[in-house]
Scaffold this motif. Sequence first.
Motif, mmCIF file in Angstrom:
data_model
loop_
_atom_site.group_PDB
_atom_site.id
_atom_site.type_symbol
_atom_site.label_atom_id
_atom_site.label_comp_id
_atom_site.label_asym_id
_atom_site.label_seq_id
_atom_site.Cartn_x
_atom_site.Cartn_y
_atom_site.Cartn_z
ATOM 1 N N GLN A 130 0.813 -1.251 -0.165
ATOM 2 C CA GLN A 130 -0.076 -0.043 0.087
ATOM 3 C C GLN A 130 0.926 1.309 0.107
ATOM 4 O O GLN A 130 0.640 2.242 -0.905
ATOM 5 C CB GLN A 130 -0.853 -0.050 1.075
ATOM 6 N N THR A 135 -1.310 0.089 -3.729
ATOM 7 C CA THR A 135 -2.348 -0.839 -4.042
ATOM 8 C C THR A 135 -2.209 -1.995 -3.091
ATOM 9 O O THR A 135 -1.359 -2.301 -2.367
ATOM 10 C CB THR A 135 -2.441 -1.612 -5.690
ATOM 11 N N SER A 136 -3.155 -2.927 -3.141
ATOM 12 C CA SER A 136 -3.073 -4.230 -2.144
ATOM 13 C C SER A 136 -2.213 -5.388 -2.894
ATOM 14 O O SER A 136 -2.248 -5.342 -4.157
ATOM 15 C CB SER A 136 -4.483 -4.545 -1.828
#
Length: 492
Positions: A130, A135-136
């Motif tokens: 993150q 983002t994941s």
Amino acid sequence: MVEHDCLTDLQACRKARLARDPRFDGQFFIGVLTTKIYCRPICPAVSPKEQNVRYFDTALQAANAGLRPCLRCRPDSAPQSYAWKGTQTTLERAKALIDSGAITGQGGQSIEDLATRLGISSRYLRKLFQDKLGTSVKSYAQYQQLMLAKQLLHQTKLTITQVAFAAGFNSIRRFNEVFQQTLQLTPSHLRKTANIDTKAEQAEVKGRVALKLQLSYRPPLRWPEQHHFYQVRAVQKMEWLEDEFSYGRSFSINEVSGYFNARLDSAANLFNVEIVLADNSALPQLGLIINEIRRVLDLNANIAQIDKALLELNPISSLMREGLRLPGVWSAFEAGCRAVLGQQVSIVQASKLLNQLVLAYGEERIIGDRRVKLFPTPEIIASAELSELKMPNARKKALNALAQFVSENPDADLNDWLSIKGIGPWTVAYAKMRGQSDPDVLLCGDLVVKKRILALYAEHGLNNDNYTDITDSLAKQIAPWGSYLTFQLWNL
């Protein structure tokens, strides 16, 4: 004012996109706000106005901003950003494992298992993605799957079902759903725009799967030296160089086997690559295989930046050759075996020993229309007598011991090899450099490297009394590109 998710200098990005400079291909992406698409810097479309442009470090950032990939320049085909871009080592290890399919497809690990494998908590792993990528972990993995699928749809005759499983999706329904949600078009629509003749002969023929891809790189590329390096060390039936522009070899990975042929197209800054797999069951490994081919040919290197660092090294800079890359081998174990066989002998003699080893213990298979040899497995070498090899028994035992250790500890850190009798720092460093493509290995203990460094310093009237001090200084100056300095010295 438009915000930019790009760490690269914005003025440099603007100049690069207007010049369509291939040296920046894959280092950043261009979002066009008026058309809602994102492109590579080399996109042939008419350049948009600067006020309508937003720059991104990664294609995933552009997708997360609601943009879809350009169908002309195909961002999925861009060279990947070099793995040592300045982010944390743990993140790069995680990305490499995810890119190889560690958490996708049948038998994929959970994020918790991946974190354990990396020696960190799952919470920290999620935070790392993150903070650094925005983002994941799951989203990153899914986007890598989609980019592979998009490339296969554009360039191969694999059926949509085959593409789905090759990209690591367990069902065609899920594949279609994710593809449309993320890329804003369906796989079937993309296949139609790619002009692939789906009525033509299918890719699966005679019990094998064959496909052709284009793998891009950032120029410059000094291929003659890289080609020669492969040629003098090639193993019969395992490697082949059919002409001055090509290199091919067999491979085995995760219990599947095949071979590839790569042919240089220097005008387009890419290799045309044919991949032949033994059967359809190998398709889930395709993403990993493509990544390994890119690594072996060193197609992800930001060679312009590396050359710039080398040019700052005196007195070595005076003889530097631009575009020289790292010619890799398929596995760290293979590289370790090559290093052991090459101890205290010439390149010619080491190559002879290597050919004898593969001839005696490598499995021979017919894949497609080619009879190939596979590099021997650690299990086979561990128990081999090695009587065919004319070399000291101590080195034979070191080869047996290395193979035994790798067969029992396949995921061990290469530094753990130092516990094996007969395996020293030079062997481990060589295996890292050629088997893992570690960019920062200056082989100070290599005899050729030592002779050439001392000769250069003497030629320029520089103090060379303490070799260790010289190499310590060089290693610090050139980091993290020590491996490229090693190859420059080998090619003087």
